[in-house]
Design a protein around this motif. Structure first.
Motif, PDB file in Angstrom:
ATOM      1  N   ALA A  17       0.995  -1.122   0.100  1.00  0.00           N
ATOM      2  CA  ALA A  17      -0.049   0.148   0.169  1.00  0.00           C
ATOM      3  C   ALA A  17       1.055   1.100   0.063  1.00  0.00           C
ATOM      4  CB  ALA A  17      -1.015   0.024   0.803  1.00  0.00           C
ATOM      5  N   ARG A  18       1.634   1.051   0.755  1.00  0.00           N
ATOM      6  CA  ARG A  18       2.583   2.482   0.521  1.00  0.00           C
ATOM      7  C   ARG A  18       3.494   2.728  -0.737  1.00  0.00           C
ATOM      8  NH1 ARG A  18       7.188   2.466   5.571  1.00  0.00           N
ATOM      9  NH2 ARG A  18       5.397   2.715   6.223  1.00  0.00           N
ATOM     10  N   LEU A  19       3.826   1.876  -1.386  1.00  0.00           N
ATOM     11  CA  LEU A  19       4.774   1.472  -2.562  1.00  0.00           C
ATOM     12  C   LEU A  19       3.455   2.144  -3.537  1.00  0.00           C
ATOM     13  CD1 LEU A  19       7.366  -0.514  -4.413  1.00  0.00           C
ATOM     14  CD2 LEU A  19       4.712  -0.074  -5.272  1.00  0.00           C
ATOM     15  N   ARG A  20       1.676   1.574  -3.746  1.00  0.00           N
ATOM     16  CA  ARG A  20       1.237   2.553  -4.717  1.00  0.00           C
ATOM     17  C   ARG A  20       1.223   4.051  -4.276  1.00  0.00           C
ATOM     18  NH1 ARG A  20      -4.720   0.247  -5.764  1.00  0.00           N
ATOM     19  NH2 ARG A  20      -4.884   2.517  -4.711  1.00  0.00           N
ATOM     20  N   ALA A  21       0.903   4.041  -3.038  1.00  0.00           N
ATOM     21  CA  ALA A  21       0.516   5.683  -2.542  1.00  0.00           C
ATOM     22  C   ALA A  21       1.612   6.457  -2.738  1.00  0.00           C
ATOM     23  CB  ALA A  21       0.326   5.742  -0.917  1.00  0.00           C
ATOM     24  N   ARG A  22       3.439   6.364  -2.501  1.00  0.00           N
ATOM     25  CA  ARG A  22       4.337   6.794  -2.534  1.00  0.00           C
ATOM     26  C   ARG A  22       4.861   7.158  -3.860  1.00  0.00           C
ATOM     27  NH1 ARG A  22       8.342   8.752   0.204  1.00  0.00           N
ATOM     28  NH2 ARG A  22       6.820   8.207   1.917  1.00  0.00           N
ATOM     29  N   LEU A  23       4.345   5.931  -4.855  1.00  0.00           N
ATOM     30  CA  LEU A  23       4.244   6.243  -6.261  1.00  0.00           C
ATOM     31  C   LEU A  23       3.029   6.769  -7.354  1.00  0.00           C
ATOM     32  CD1 LEU A  23       5.841   4.974  -8.503  1.00  0.00           C
ATOM     33  CD2 LEU A  23       4.057   3.383  -9.205  1.00  0.00           C
ATOM     34  N   THR A  24       1.778   7.409  -6.909  1.00  0.00           N
ATOM     35  CA  THR A  24       1.204   7.597  -7.104  1.00  0.00           C
ATOM     36  C   THR A  24       1.588   9.827  -6.750  1.00  0.00           C
ATOM     37  OG1 THR A  24      -0.667   6.440  -7.307  1.00  0.00           O
ATOM     38  CG2 THR A  24      -1.791   8.771  -6.957  1.00  0.00           C
ATOM     39  N   SER A  25       1.991   9.579  -5.308  1.00  0.00           N
ATOM     40  CA  SER A  25       2.268  10.829  -5.290  1.00  0.00           C
ATOM     41  C   SER A  25       3.749  11.469  -6.133  1.00  0.00           C
ATOM     42  CB  SER A  25       2.331  11.145  -3.489  1.00  0.00           C
ATOM     43  OG  SER A  25       3.214  12.604  -3.420  1.00  0.00           O
ATOM     44  N   MET A  26       5.419  10.943  -6.153  1.00  0.00           N
ATOM     45  CA  MET A  26       6.070  11.316  -7.348  1.00  0.00           C
ATOM     46  C   MET A  26       5.553  11.112  -9.027  1.00  0.00           C
ATOM     47  SD  MET A  26       8.751   8.593  -5.425  1.00  0.00           S
ATOM     48  CE  MET A  26      10.141   8.953  -6.054  1.00  0.00           C
ATOM     49  N   ALA A  27       4.610  10.331  -9.119  1.00  0.00           N
ATOM     50  CA  ALA A  27       4.243  10.475 -10.196  1.00  0.00           C
ATOM     51  C   ALA A  27       3.901  11.857 -10.594  1.00  0.00           C
ATOM     52  CB  ALA A  27       3.857   9.379 -11.015  1.00  0.00           C
ATOM     53  N   ASP A  28       3.387  12.760  -9.743  1.00  0.00           N
ATOM     54  CA  ASP A  28       1.618  13.419 -10.328  1.00  0.00           C
ATOM     55  C   ASP A  28       3.105  14.463 -10.574  1.00  0.00           C
ATOM     56  OD1 ASP A  28      -0.835  14.604  -9.531  1.00  0.00           O
ATOM     57  OD2 ASP A  28      -0.445  15.665  -8.453  1.00  0.00           O
ATOM     58  N   GLN A  29       4.172  14.596 -10.131  1.00  0.00           N
ATOM     59  CA  GLN A  29       4.796  15.452 -10.767  1.00  0.00           C
ATOM     60  C   GLN A  29       4.851  15.653 -11.930  1.00  0.00           C
ATOM     61  OE1 GLN A  29       4.426  18.938  -8.487  1.00  0.00           O
ATOM     62  NE2 GLN A  29       3.184  18.277  -8.208  1.00  0.00           N
ATOM     63  N   THR A  30       5.544  14.402 -12.402  1.00  0.00           N
ATOM     64  CA  THR A  30       6.542  14.120 -13.343  1.00  0.00           C
ATOM     65  C   THR A  30       5.617  14.080 -14.954  1.00  0.00           C
ATOM     66  OG1 THR A  30       5.741  11.461 -13.708  1.00  0.00           O
ATOM     67  CG2 THR A  30       7.750  13.114 -12.618  1.00  0.00           C
ATOM     68  N   GLY A  31       3.566  14.275 -14.737  1.00  0.00           N
ATOM     69  CA  GLY A  31       3.224  14.143 -15.638  1.00  0.00           C
ATOM     70  C   GLY A  31       3.010  12.047 -16.061  1.00  0.00           C
ATOM     71  N   ILE A  32       2.668  11.802 -15.615  1.00  0.00           N
ATOM     72  CA  ILE A  32       3.318  10.443 -15.761  1.00  0.00           C
ATOM     73  C   ILE A  32       1.782   9.437 -14.292  1.00  0.00           C
ATOM     74  CG2 ILE A  32       3.642   7.894 -14.891  1.00  0.00           C
ATOM     75  CD1 ILE A  32       6.719   8.886 -15.155  1.00  0.00           C
ATOM     76  N   THR A  33       0.838   8.823 -15.578  1.00  0.00           N
ATOM     77  CA  THR A  33      -0.200   8.345 -14.996  1.00  0.00           C
ATOM     78  C   THR A  33      -0.173   6.902 -14.044  1.00  0.00           C
ATOM     79  OG1 THR A  33      -1.623   9.492 -16.522  1.00  0.00           O
ATOM     80  CG2 THR A  33      -2.657   7.481 -15.353  1.00  0.00           C
ATOM     81  N   ILE A  34      -0.546   6.380 -13.443  1.00  0.00           N
ATOM     82  CA  ILE A  34      -0.567   5.033 -12.638  1.00  0.00           C
ATOM     83  C   ILE A  34      -1.502   4.324 -12.492  1.00  0.00           C
ATOM     84  CG2 ILE A  34       0.195   3.935 -10.109  1.00  0.00           C
ATOM     85  CD1 ILE A  34       2.435   5.815 -11.695  1.00  0.00           C
ATOM     86  N   ILE A  35      -1.569   3.079 -12.589  1.00  0.00           N
ATOM     87  CA  ILE A  35      -2.897   2.314 -12.866  1.00  0.00           C
ATOM     88  C   ILE A  35      -2.646   1.267 -13.001  1.00  0.00           C
ATOM     89  CG2 ILE A  35      -3.934   1.070 -15.088  1.00  0.00           C
ATOM     90  CD1 ILE A  35      -3.312   2.988 -17.379  1.00  0.00           C
TER      91      ILE A  35
END
Length: 538
Positions: free
Chosen positions: A401-419
């Motif tokens: 859960a922490r990995l997906r939440a952190r990945l979503t937060s970090m990708a928000d600034q790069t314009g990458i979408t998490i599916i």
């Protein structure tokens, strides 16, 4: 053959709705630290008393009781400090309430599993999905006693839930338990006391929109000047007008500093928290604010440039890039991390691995990363896996859960979408359909790499199974129809194929379009189309 469960549809993970940045307070004088300690101790005692009164109210608490508590705190602090303390108290009570609900759910799952296994004959074999009976009568007797213990715990937790009682420790229950094991924690009594005292301080204030510099309790000006509003009993320590104390240090947020400065200049709410680290003897200030989450883009738009499938494992992330048609491109990538050590070390390892993953995705020009929607909370109980302690420790240590939440937060600034995709059968089908075909002498494909391909294809809406190849001994139609084609007796087997966008091999050119099944439109030797061309030639 057991029935396979249905696969849930992939979805775009929502982005973060809050931001928190931290900076170290350098250059504090001895008087500054003394004032911060006095304020923290005074407000911490008020927060502890308010939490005790809130827990005593239980489910009978209402807005009237809230107003009474706030008026009592205002007399010994200030209206804004009282509002921050009561809000923090309600948040802590609600968190304890959710923890109690999760505890009851875990006890219920353990009781059901124990009853199922105790009902099986001793030594009965289990299946892949359902465990069997216990190995011996001795183990059966021990588990029956544990079942009685869990039933009593469940009854006590249920009674607490019905009455609204929660168990909260200001400063943390883990730190409190460390007091009984100082030698194992390699701490002296004085060192533990410093940590316990610092953890029970209260130096946080919520922001207010429309107020000067976003917060009138703990204020940070755009040039970095930090000041706090002193409680009424400590107002004689003020060194600035209106009962404020101005610290000698300067604050400069390196991460998202321009965003913070814009909010402060526009007087938009920013919450601050001042904390002390006894291990390093350092003071920190944390700024946090909320913003509306960015609107999620459609799934098809995110997958225009392909995607990267990521399979999470105990010591690395296995990733493989896929094009827009679900075909693996290039070689797999692995981003390792070490989850041993303390929580700060594990969190740093996860951050570094995700940073490398996002940098690679940006270099490839991919705007979507597919990950599994994992949840191991129901699979780590000792009642389900019995003596497989190493396996339970393995899945418990994976921060899914922490990995997906952190990945979503970090990708928000790069314009990458998490599916997020359904994790069912990704490793099994990856090894079955993709591991051997992608294995080459120069690229050793593992089971995890193949699972990353299935994860990426599932995000794109493709099946895990590869297209069936022609016969190996003769890749032509002379030995009969290919296994991927219709049989000779099938109706309409010689008709035109359905137009499928994208590159294809061993099939008619896309330019022939609707005339693919018209034999008269083909230019073949001795065919009517050739004769017609000769008759009209000059």
């Amino acid at each position: 053959m057991a029935d396979l469960r249905s696969i849930a549809a992939p979805f775009v993970a929502s982005g973060p709705s809050g931001v928190a940045v931290r900076d170290r307070l350098k250059g504090l004088t001895g008087e500054d630290e003394r004032v911060l300690r006095l304020v923290g101790v005074h407000l911490g005692s008020l927060a502890g008393g308010d939490l005790r009164r809130r827990c005593a109210d239980g489910l009978s608490h209402d807005s009237t009781r809230w107003a009474e508590r706030k008026r009592g705190l205002t007399a010994v602090s200030s209206s804004r400090w009282a509002g921050s303390i009561t809000k923090a108290t309600h948040d802590q009570w609600a968190l304890a309430r959710r923890g109690l609900a999760a505890h009851i759910q875990g006890l219920r799952a353990g009781i059901d599993m124990l009853r199922h296994r105790l009902a099986q004959p001793v030594g009965a074999k289990g299946t892949k999905r359902t465990p069997g009976g216990y190995r011996s009568k001795k183990e059966w007797h021990a588990k029956s006693r544990r079942l009685a213990c869990l039933v009593d715990r469940h009854a006590a937790a249920g009674a607490d839930w019905d009455s609204g009682r929660v168990r909260v420790v200001r400063g943390g229950g883990r730190l409190l338990n460390t007091r009984q094991h100082l030698e194992r924690a390699q701490l002296t009594q004085d060192q533990w006391r410093q940590r316990w005292t610092a953890a029970r301080w209260f130096l946080s204030a919520d922001g207010e929109s429309g107020k000067r510099f976003s917060n009138e309790t703990i204020r940070v000006t755009p040039d970095g000047q930090l000041s706090i509003k002193l409680p009424t009993p400590l107002a004689h320590l003020a060194n600035a007008p209106h009962g404020r104390y101005q610290l000698a240090c300067r604050v400069a947020f390196a991460h998202r500093g321009p965003e913070w400065a814009d909010r402060v200049a526009a007087d938009r709410a920013v919450a601050y928290r001042i904390s002390y680290d006894p291990q390093r003897d350092r003071w920190y200030v944390t700024a946090s604010w909320q913003h509306p989450p960015a609107p999620t883009i459609p799934l098809a738009a995110a997958l225009v440039s392909g995607c990267i499938g990521v399979d999470m494992n105990a010591d690395h992330l296995a990733a493989w890039r896929l094009d827009a048609h679900g075909n693996p491109v290039g070689a797999p990538h692995r981003f390792g991390y070490d989850l041993s050590g303390n929580a700060e070390h594990r969190d740093a390892q996860v951050r570094h691995a995700l940073t490398r993953l996002l940098h690679w995705a940006t270099t490839c020009g991919v705007t979507a990363i597919a990950v599994e929607d994992l949840d191991f909370t129901a699979d780590t109980t000792r009642e389900k896996h019995g003596r497989r302690s190493r396996f339970r420790k393995l899945i418990s240590g994976m921060p899914t859960a922490r990995l997906r939440a952190r990945l979503t937060s970090m990708a928000d600034q790069t314009g990458i979408t998490i599916i997020a995709v359904d994790p069912a059968y990704t490793s099994k089908w990856g090894a079955q359909h993709w591991q051997q075909p992608l294995h080459t002498p120069a690229c050793k494909t593992t089971r995890h790499d193949a699972a990353a391909v299935v994860i990426g294809r599932r995000a794109q809406g493709h099946k895990a199974r590869r297209r069936t190849p022609p016969p190996r001994h003769d890749r032509s139609d002379r030995v009969g129809h290919r296994s991927a084609q219709a049989g000779p007796s099938a109706a309409g087997c010689e008709g035109p194929r359905r137009r499928v966008p994208g590159p294809r091999t061993r099939c008619p050119s896309p330019d022939c379009g609707l005339k693919a099944g018209d034999q008269c439109a083909q230019h073949r030797s001795g065919h009517a189309a050739e004769h017609a061309q000769l008759m009209h030639s000059p």
